[in-house]
Motif scaffolding. Structure first.
Motif, PDB file in Angstrom:
ATOM      1  N   VAL A  94       0.843  -1.198   0.000  1.00  0.00           N
ATOM      2  CA  VAL A  94       0.000   0.000   0.000  1.00  0.00           C
ATOM      3  C   VAL A  94       0.880   1.252   0.000  1.00  0.00           C
ATOM      4  O   VAL A  94       0.607   2.208  -0.728  1.00  0.00           O
ATOM      5  CB  VAL A  94      -0.962  -0.007   1.209  1.00  0.00           C
ATOM      6  N   ASP A  95       1.933   1.237   0.798  1.00  0.00           N
ATOM      7  CA  ASP A  95       2.862   2.374   0.816  1.00  0.00           C
ATOM      8  C   ASP A  95       3.447   2.626  -0.570  1.00  0.00           C
ATOM      9  O   ASP A  95       3.522   3.769  -1.026  1.00  0.00           O
ATOM     10  CB  ASP A  95       3.996   2.138   1.814  1.00  0.00           C
ATOM     11  N   GLU A  96       3.869   1.567  -1.219  1.00  0.00           N
ATOM     12  CA  GLU A  96       4.470   1.684  -2.553  1.00  0.00           C
ATOM     13  C   GLU A  96       3.469   2.254  -3.553  1.00  0.00           C
ATOM     14  O   GLU A  96       3.792   3.160  -4.324  1.00  0.00           O
ATOM     15  CB  GLU A  96       4.949   0.307  -3.008  1.00  0.00           C
ATOM     16  N   ILE A  97       2.257   1.725  -3.545  1.00  0.00           N
ATOM     17  CA  ILE A  97       1.228   2.185  -4.491  1.00  0.00           C
ATOM     18  C   ILE A  97       0.904   3.654  -4.249  1.00  0.00           C
ATOM     19  O   ILE A  97       0.895   4.461  -5.189  1.00  0.00           O
ATOM     20  CB  ILE A  97      -0.051   1.324  -4.369  1.00  0.00           C
ATOM     21  N   THR A  98       0.631   4.015  -2.993  1.00  0.00           N
ATOM     22  CA  THR A  98       0.212   5.388  -2.714  1.00  0.00           C
ATOM     23  C   THR A  98       1.360   6.386  -2.898  1.00  0.00           C
ATOM     24  O   THR A  98       1.130   7.508  -3.350  1.00  0.00           O
ATOM     25  CB  THR A  98      -0.422   5.508  -1.314  1.00  0.00           C
ATOM     26  N   ALA A  99       2.582   5.990  -2.591  1.00  0.00           N
ATOM     27  CA  ALA A  99       3.730   6.875  -2.828  1.00  0.00           C
ATOM     28  C   ALA A  99       3.919   7.092  -4.330  1.00  0.00           C
ATOM     29  O   ALA A  99       4.178   8.215  -4.779  1.00  0.00           O
ATOM     30  CB  ALA A  99       4.998   6.292  -2.205  1.00  0.00           C
ATOM     31  N   TRP A 100       3.777   6.017  -5.100  1.00  0.00           N
ATOM     32  CA  TRP A 100       3.903   6.136  -6.557  1.00  0.00           C
ATOM     33  C   TRP A 100       2.815   7.055  -7.099  1.00  0.00           C
ATOM     34  O   TRP A 100       3.086   7.928  -7.930  1.00  0.00           O
ATOM     35  CB  TRP A 100       3.820   4.756  -7.222  1.00  0.00           C
ATOM     36  N   LEU A 101       1.587   6.858  -6.640  1.00  0.00           N
ATOM     37  CA  LEU A 101       0.482   7.695  -7.107  1.00  0.00           C
ATOM     38  C   LEU A 101       0.733   9.167  -6.767  1.00  0.00           C
ATOM     39  O   LEU A 101       0.520  10.045  -7.609  1.00  0.00           O
ATOM     40  CB  LEU A 101      -0.834   7.232  -6.470  1.00  0.00           C
ATOM     41  N   HIS A 102       1.204   9.426  -5.558  1.00  0.00           N
ATOM     42  CA  HIS A 102       1.458  10.819  -5.176  1.00  0.00           C
ATOM     43  C   HIS A 102       2.590  11.425  -5.999  1.00  0.00           C
ATOM     44  O   HIS A 102       2.523  12.591  -6.382  1.00  0.00           O
ATOM     45  CB  HIS A 102       1.771  10.929  -3.686  1.00  0.00           C
ATOM     46  N   THR A 103       3.602  10.643  -6.263  1.00  0.00           N
ATOM     47  CA  THR A 103       4.738  11.142  -7.041  1.00  0.00           C
ATOM     48  C   THR A 103       4.339  11.434  -8.498  1.00  0.00           C
ATOM     49  O   THR A 103       4.718  12.460  -9.059  1.00  0.00           O
ATOM     50  CB  THR A 103       5.896  10.117  -7.023  1.00  0.00           C
ATOM     51  N   HIS A 104       3.582  10.526  -9.094  1.00  0.00           N
ATOM     52  CA  HIS A 104       3.253  10.641 -10.521  1.00  0.00           C
ATOM     53  C   HIS A 104       1.933  11.357 -10.807  1.00  0.00           C
ATOM     54  O   HIS A 104       1.765  11.914 -11.903  1.00  0.00           O
ATOM     55  CB  HIS A 104       3.241   9.254 -11.159  1.00  0.00           C
ATOM     56  N   HIS A 105       1.015  11.315  -9.868  1.00  0.00           N
ATOM     57  CA  HIS A 105      -0.307  11.922 -10.065  1.00  0.00           C
ATOM     58  C   HIS A 105      -0.792  12.546  -8.755  1.00  0.00           C
ATOM     59  O   HIS A 105      -1.748  12.065  -8.151  1.00  0.00           O
ATOM     60  CB  HIS A 105      -1.323  10.878 -10.542  1.00  0.00           C
ATOM     61  N   PRO A 106      -0.135  13.608  -8.287  1.00  0.00           N
ATOM     62  CA  PRO A 106      -0.545  14.206  -7.009  1.00  0.00           C
ATOM     63  C   PRO A 106      -1.983  14.712  -7.067  1.00  0.00           C
ATOM     64  O   PRO A 106      -2.416  15.282  -8.058  1.00  0.00           O
ATOM     65  CB  PRO A 106       0.444  15.353  -6.808  1.00  0.00           C
ATOM     66  N   VAL A 107      -2.701  14.432  -5.990  1.00  0.00           N
ATOM     67  CA  VAL A 107      -4.082  14.883  -5.842  1.00  0.00           C
ATOM     68  C   VAL A 107      -4.175  15.521  -4.463  1.00  0.00           C
ATOM     69  O   VAL A 107      -3.838  14.896  -3.462  1.00  0.00           O
ATOM     70  CB  VAL A 107      -5.063  13.685  -5.950  1.00  0.00           C
ATOM     71  N   SER A 108      -4.626  16.772  -4.422  1.00  0.00           N
ATOM     72  CA  SER A 108      -4.680  17.457  -3.124  1.00  0.00           C
ATOM     73  C   SER A 108      -6.011  17.262  -2.412  1.00  0.00           C
ATOM     74  O   SER A 108      -6.081  17.390  -1.204  1.00  0.00           O
ATOM     75  CB  SER A 108      -4.398  18.952  -3.300  1.00  0.00           C
ATOM     76  N   GLY A 109      -7.050  16.925  -3.143  1.00  0.00           N
ATOM     77  CA  GLY A 109      -8.357  16.730  -2.516  1.00  0.00           C
ATOM     78  C   GLY A 109      -8.776  15.271  -2.545  1.00  0.00           C
ATOM     79  O   GLY A 109      -7.948  14.362  -2.614  1.00  0.00           O
ATOM     80  N   GLN A 110     -10.078  15.049  -2.494  1.00  0.00           N
ATOM     81  CA  GLN A 110     -10.625  13.695  -2.483  1.00  0.00           C
ATOM     82  C   GLN A 110     -11.201  13.287  -3.839  1.00  0.00           C
ATOM     83  O   GLN A 110     -11.747  12.200  -3.973  1.00  0.00           O
ATOM     84  CB  GLN A 110     -11.712  13.583  -1.406  1.00  0.00           C
ATOM     85  N   VAL A 111     -11.068  14.151  -4.833  1.00  0.00           N
ATOM     86  CA  VAL A 111     -11.597  13.878  -6.165  1.00  0.00           C
ATOM     87  C   VAL A 111     -10.436  13.673  -7.131  1.00  0.00           C
ATOM     88  O   VAL A 111      -9.472  14.437  -7.132  1.00  0.00           O
ATOM     89  CB  VAL A 111     -12.496  15.043  -6.641  1.00  0.00           C
ATOM     90  N   VAL A 112     -10.547  12.625  -7.932  1.00  0.00           N
ATOM     91  CA  VAL A 112      -9.510  12.332  -8.920  1.00  0.00           C
ATOM     92  C   VAL A 112      -9.870  13.069 -10.209  1.00  0.00           C
ATOM     93  O   VAL A 112     -10.926  12.808 -10.800  1.00  0.00           O
ATOM     94  CB  VAL A 112      -9.414  10.806  -9.176  1.00  0.00           C
ATOM     95  N   PRO A 113      -9.003  13.999 -10.661  1.00  0.00           N
ATOM     96  CA  PRO A 113      -9.274  14.713 -11.915  1.00  0.00           C
ATOM     97  C   PRO A 113      -9.337  13.754 -13.105  1.00  0.00           C
ATOM     98  O   PRO A 113      -8.751  12.664 -13.068  1.00  0.00           O
ATOM     99  CB  PRO A 113      -8.082  15.668 -12.051  1.00  0.00           C
ATOM    100  N   GLY A 114     -10.036  14.162 -14.145  1.00  0.00           N
ATOM    101  CA  GLY A 114     -10.250  13.310 -15.318  1.00  0.00           C
ATOM    102  C   GLY A 114      -8.973  12.769 -15.939  1.00  0.00           C
ATOM    103  O   GLY A 114      -8.875  11.582 -16.248  1.00  0.00           O
ATOM    104  N   HIS A 115      -7.959  13.625 -16.126  1.00  0.00           N
ATOM    105  CA  HIS A 115      -6.722  13.173 -16.753  1.00  0.00           C
ATOM    106  C   HIS A 115      -6.000  12.152 -15.861  1.00  0.00           C
ATOM    107  O   HIS A 115      -5.384  11.212 -16.347  1.00  0.00           O
ATOM    108  CB  HIS A 115      -5.807  14.358 -17.089  1.00  0.00           C
ATOM    109  N   THR A 116      -6.099  12.329 -14.548  1.00  0.00           N
ATOM    110  CA  THR A 116      -5.487  11.371 -13.621  1.00  0.00           C
ATOM    111  C   THR A 116      -6.283  10.079 -13.630  1.00  0.00           C
ATOM    112  O   THR A 116      -5.711   8.984 -13.624  1.00  0.00           O
ATOM    113  CB  THR A 116      -5.428  11.954 -12.194  1.00  0.00           C
ATOM    114  N   ARG A 117      -7.600  10.190 -13.673  1.00  0.00           N
ATOM    115  CA  ARG A 117      -8.461   9.009 -13.711  1.00  0.00           C
ATOM    116  C   ARG A 117      -8.128   8.143 -14.923  1.00  0.00           C
ATOM    117  O   ARG A 117      -8.052   6.920 -14.824  1.00  0.00           O
ATOM    118  CB  ARG A 117      -9.926   9.441 -13.750  1.00  0.00           C
TER     119      ARG A 117
END
Length: 180
Positions: A94-117
């Motif tokens: 889980v750490d690896e997945i979420t760290a990768w997501l934050h590094t490559h597709h940072p999201v500051s809120g609780q909604v995933v933008p369309g391009h990130t989705r």
């Protein structure tokens, strides 16, 4: 008595960077924290089962041996306790997945933008479902504890904890596949 939980690592482990830098403060961090909280609750429930007086477990063993289709409650209790190690092994995933997501597709809120989705697919849902499966394992372990106290066999609850943990691992594997 030897503490069977002594070999477990603390969820999240030490990091050179703080959690806000590593996982962000938005959805990815929320997904990670939710998973860690569920693992912590499972651990607490497993400790409570392990610490039940031997007399409670032996009365459940007597009841279980009366039913030829049930395994020993001690074995089933160990199955639940062993789930803590399986879950502990999933925390770095889980750490690896979420760290990768934050590094490559940072999201500051609780909604995933369309391009990130488009880039991450159903990974956010898979993380949420994995946390929910761990929470279901907690409920099954809690039921087992109640059944032990009542002197009833806990085989079905122990099997449920295994199934839910396996489901969580599979969901995380699918999330990793989405990102590769």
């Amino acid at each position: 008595m030897k503490n069977i939980f002594s070999g477990l690592k603390k969820p999240g482990g030490p990091s050179r960077r703080g959690p806000d830098q590593q996982f962000g403060t938005g959805l990815w961090r929320h997904n990670r924290d939710r998973f860690i909280r569920a693992v912590d609750r499972y651990y607490t429930t497993s400790v409570a089962i392990h610490e039940l007086p031997a007399s409670v477990q032996s009365s459940a063993d007597d009841q279980a041996s009366a039913d030829a289709n049930q395994d020993s409650s001690t074995t089933n209790a160990n199955t639940i306790v062993d789930g803590t190690q399986r879950l502990n092994d999933l925390v770095p995933v889980v750490d690896e997945i979420t760290a990768w997501l934050h590094t490559h597709h940072p999201v500051s809120g609780q909604v995933v933008p369309g391009h990130t989705r488009k880039a991450v697919g159903d990974t956010p849902e898979l993380l949420t479902k994995a946390s929910s499966k761990v929470a279901e394992a907690v409920l099954a372990a809690s039921m087992a504890r109640t059944e032990l106290i009542a002197g009833r066999p806990i085989g079905p609850s122990a099997l449920a904890t295994q199934r839910f943990i396996t489901d969580a691992a599979e969901l995380l594997r699918r999330a990793q596949d989405n990102l590769s």
